[in-house]
Design a protein around this motif. Sequence first.
Motif: not given
Length: 302
Positions: A43-45, A146-151
């Motif tokens: 997640v951090a990366c 918006r389209f990002y990792g946590l989605n």
Amino acid sequence: MVKNVIRYGYVPFMLIGINGAAVYLAAHGASELWLISLIITAVACSFAAERILPYRDEWNTGLDDAGRDAAHAVVNETFILASVAVIPLLAAIAPSHHWWPSSLPFVVQVFLAVLVADFGITTIHLASHKVGWMWRLHAVHHSIRRFYGLNGLMKHPLHQTVEMIGGVLPLVIMGIPVQVASVLAVCVAVQLLLQHANVDYRVGTLRSVLALNEGHRFHHLKWAGVGDVNFGLFTLVWDHLYRTYSYDPQRGFTTDDLGMAAKPHYPTAYFRQLVEPFTARGACHFVDTDADMSSRRTESTP
């Protein structure tokens, strides 16, 4: 130089580095706490890569959704990890638990688990766009702007449960070892981050085989029918077989392309999203005619 490292090295680092570390630790009997730390590292990366090499700068800015997305991620990831803990009990009572190929190398067992889970989850995902009650639950995931990792973990818990049953039940019946299941949990978390990452990475022709963000953006186009493509979690193999694969190298994406055109005012608060599928307005909207489909596809073309 840093951007080029991320552009071409981010995916190998996540798929081979993080997942490979999970395979090594689980095969050598490490505590599951190490696996949790790998998910946190992933997640951090993902967050770091999104800020150094974003596909869209504006997708790194919250739309009053950061807290909600974090809640979805924590609840659903906790549920996944908790489910791993009960696998030894389920496997012990499974009538065919001796079917699991324990004699194979550990990494091959993990690969087999990924393939089986990929088929089940992809099929459930496709059905979620066709069956009314399933879409009610799945619509939560498609309300993103918006389209990002946590989605990737922004899902209704009940839909997460249905997907997990479809993907993992066959493995449990076969008697999947808890160590393999633990690695699978890490692989799922990593894949969801990669699939929704706001990172402008490159994988070349592998984009037609691996279910990564270049292909998955098409799945989140807001027009009914147009986004019924690229359902795969790990691979796009099943999409090719189901004839639901779609990719246009010239297509660009903005915030205006995301969400649900039929539900532009879908609730954004976490608890309201949990309730929405059970309300009258949470119903499914299907495309009724080929002409309607064609007009929507035309409308979505840049």
